[in-house]
Design a protein around this motif. Structure first.
Motif, PDB file in Angstrom:
ATOM      1  N   ALA A  25       0.830  -1.206   0.000  1.00  0.00           N
ATOM      2  CA  ALA A  25       0.000   0.000   0.000  1.00  0.00           C
ATOM      3  C   ALA A  25       0.861   1.251   0.000  1.00  0.00           C
ATOM      4  O   ALA A  25       0.536   2.245  -0.658  1.00  0.00           O
ATOM      5  N   LYS A  26       1.957   1.218   0.737  1.00  0.00           N
ATOM      6  CA  LYS A  26       2.862   2.374   0.780  1.00  0.00           C
ATOM      7  C   LYS A  26       3.328   2.742  -0.629  1.00  0.00           C
ATOM      8  O   LYS A  26       3.322   3.908  -1.012  1.00  0.00           O
ATOM      9  N   ALA A  27       3.688   1.745  -1.413  1.00  0.00           N
ATOM     10  CA  ALA A  27       4.134   1.985  -2.786  1.00  0.00           C
ATOM     11  C   ALA A  27       2.992   2.514  -3.664  1.00  0.00           C
ATOM     12  O   ALA A  27       3.231   3.266  -4.613  1.00  0.00           O
ATOM     13  N   ALA A  28       1.763   2.150  -3.350  1.00  0.00           N
ATOM     14  CA  ALA A  28       0.612   2.559  -4.155  1.00  0.00           C
ATOM     15  C   ALA A  28       0.306   4.047  -4.034  1.00  0.00           C
ATOM     16  O   ALA A  28      -0.425   4.603  -4.851  1.00  0.00           O
ATOM     17  N   PHE A  29       0.862   4.723  -3.033  1.00  0.00           N
ATOM     18  CA  PHE A  29       0.636   6.162  -2.881  1.00  0.00           C
ATOM     19  C   PHE A  29       1.502   6.991  -3.822  1.00  0.00           C
ATOM     20  O   PHE A  29       1.230   8.174  -4.016  1.00  0.00           O
ATOM     21  N   ALA A  30       2.522   6.392  -4.398  1.00  0.00           N
ATOM     22  CA  ALA A  30       3.429   7.130  -5.292  1.00  0.00           C
ATOM     23  C   ALA A  30       2.637   7.779  -6.423  1.00  0.00           C
ATOM     24  O   ALA A  30       1.817   7.142  -7.080  1.00  0.00           O
ATOM     25  N   LYS A  35      -2.440  13.349   1.813  1.00  0.00           N
ATOM     26  CA  LYS A  35      -1.916  13.783   3.107  1.00  0.00           C
ATOM     27  C   LYS A  35      -2.385  12.755   4.136  1.00  0.00           C
ATOM     28  O   LYS A  35      -3.561  12.394   4.178  1.00  0.00           O
ATOM     29  N   PHE A  36      -1.475  12.320   4.968  1.00  0.00           N
ATOM     30  CA  PHE A  36      -1.796  11.383   6.039  1.00  0.00           C
ATOM     31  C   PHE A  36      -2.135  12.210   7.277  1.00  0.00           C
ATOM     32  O   PHE A  36      -1.260  12.742   7.934  1.00  0.00           O
ATOM     33  N   ALA A  67      -9.098   7.869  -7.856  1.00  0.00           N
ATOM     34  CA  ALA A  67      -8.003   7.464  -8.738  1.00  0.00           C
ATOM     35  C   ALA A  67      -6.986   6.617  -7.983  1.00  0.00           C
ATOM     36  O   ALA A  67      -6.455   5.634  -8.519  1.00  0.00           O
ATOM     37  N   TRP A  68      -6.711   6.987  -6.720  1.00  0.00           N
ATOM     38  CA  TRP A  68      -5.786   6.183  -5.916  1.00  0.00           C
ATOM     39  C   TRP A  68      -6.422   4.848  -5.530  1.00  0.00           C
ATOM     40  O   TRP A  68      -5.849   3.787  -5.764  1.00  0.00           O
ATOM     41  N   TYR A  69      -7.615   4.885  -4.950  1.00  0.00           N
ATOM     42  CA  TYR A  69      -8.234   3.677  -4.415  1.00  0.00           C
ATOM     43  C   TYR A  69      -8.479   2.628  -5.498  1.00  0.00           C
ATOM     44  O   TYR A  69      -8.297   1.430  -5.266  1.00  0.00           O
ATOM     45  N   SER A  71      -6.843   2.424  -8.337  1.00  0.00           N
ATOM     46  CA  SER A  71      -5.657   2.190  -9.169  1.00  0.00           C
ATOM     47  C   SER A  71      -5.294   0.705  -9.121  1.00  0.00           C
ATOM     48  O   SER A  71      -5.518   0.029  -8.110  1.00  0.00           O
ATOM     49  N   PRO A  72      -4.728   0.184 -10.202  1.00  0.00           N
ATOM     50  CA  PRO A  72      -4.326  -1.227 -10.197  1.00  0.00           C
ATOM     51  C   PRO A  72      -3.356  -1.565  -9.061  1.00  0.00           C
ATOM     52  O   PRO A  72      -3.466  -2.633  -8.454  1.00  0.00           O
ATOM     53  N   THR A  73      -2.458  -0.650  -8.743  1.00  0.00           N
ATOM     54  CA  THR A  73      -1.475  -0.911  -7.697  1.00  0.00           C
ATOM     55  C   THR A  73      -2.144  -1.052  -6.331  1.00  0.00           C
ATOM     56  O   THR A  73      -1.862  -1.980  -5.580  1.00  0.00           O
ATOM     57  N   TYR A  74      -3.059  -0.139  -6.010  1.00  0.00           N
ATOM     58  CA  TYR A  74      -3.726  -0.250  -4.716  1.00  0.00           C
ATOM     59  C   TYR A  74      -4.713  -1.411  -4.694  1.00  0.00           C
ATOM     60  O   TYR A  74      -4.852  -2.096  -3.670  1.00  0.00           O
ATOM     61  N   ARG A  75      -5.409  -1.655  -5.781  1.00  0.00           N
ATOM     62  CA  ARG A  75      -6.371  -2.763  -5.805  1.00  0.00           C
ATOM     63  C   ARG A  75      -5.663  -4.087  -5.518  1.00  0.00           C
ATOM     64  O   ARG A  75      -6.190  -4.943  -4.818  1.00  0.00           O
ATOM     65  N   GLU A  76      -4.461  -4.239  -6.044  1.00  0.00           N
ATOM     66  CA  GLU A  76      -3.688  -5.456  -5.773  1.00  0.00           C
ATOM     67  C   GLU A  76      -3.319  -5.530  -4.292  1.00  0.00           C
ATOM     68  O   GLU A  76      -3.463  -6.579  -3.660  1.00  0.00           O
ATOM     69  N   ALA A  77      -2.863  -4.423  -3.728  1.00  0.00           N
ATOM     70  CA  ALA A  77      -2.511  -4.391  -2.303  1.00  0.00           C
ATOM     71  C   ALA A  77      -3.733  -4.668  -1.428  1.00  0.00           C
ATOM     72  O   ALA A  77      -3.637  -5.367  -0.413  1.00  0.00           O
TER      73      ALA A  77
END
Length: 96
Positions: A25-30, A35-36, A67-69, A71-77
């Motif tokens: 998930a950390k990588a998916a924020f790139a 803002k956290f 767009a983040w949620y 995204s393919p990267t976050y969906r995988e995570a």
């Protein structure tokens, strides 16, 4: 208008899956404007089911959040998040 994602973890079922989820998930924020606002801080449940952990994220718009949620990267995570624990996730728009 700002938009917020609220992640409420009710319980962990597989700690190893959650640890791997955090890494992915950390990588998916790139590349996403996030803002956290609150991450694993002290919290108190006053009503409803007890929360083990709460995460509050802010994005410039609901479209940026989506767009983040989605995204393919976050969906995988997120597959690991679903495997590892019971969560509630909410999106809400803020006030201008």
């Amino acid at each position: 208008m700002p938009a917020y994602a609220v992640f409420i973890r009710e319980r962990v079922r597989d700690a190893e899956a959650i640890d791997e989820y955090r890494r992915l998930a950390k990588a998916a924020f790139a590349g996403h404007p996030v803002k956290f606002l609150a991450t694993a801080g002290k919290h108190e449940t006053l009503e409803g089911p007890t929360a083990e952990n709460v995460l509050l994220l802010e994005f410039p718009t609901i479209d940026d959040l989506r767009a983040w949620y989605f995204s393919p990267t976050y969906r995988e995570a997120s597959k690991l998040r679903h495997q590892g624990g019971d969560y509630r996730v909410l999106f809400l728009e803020g006030n201008d």
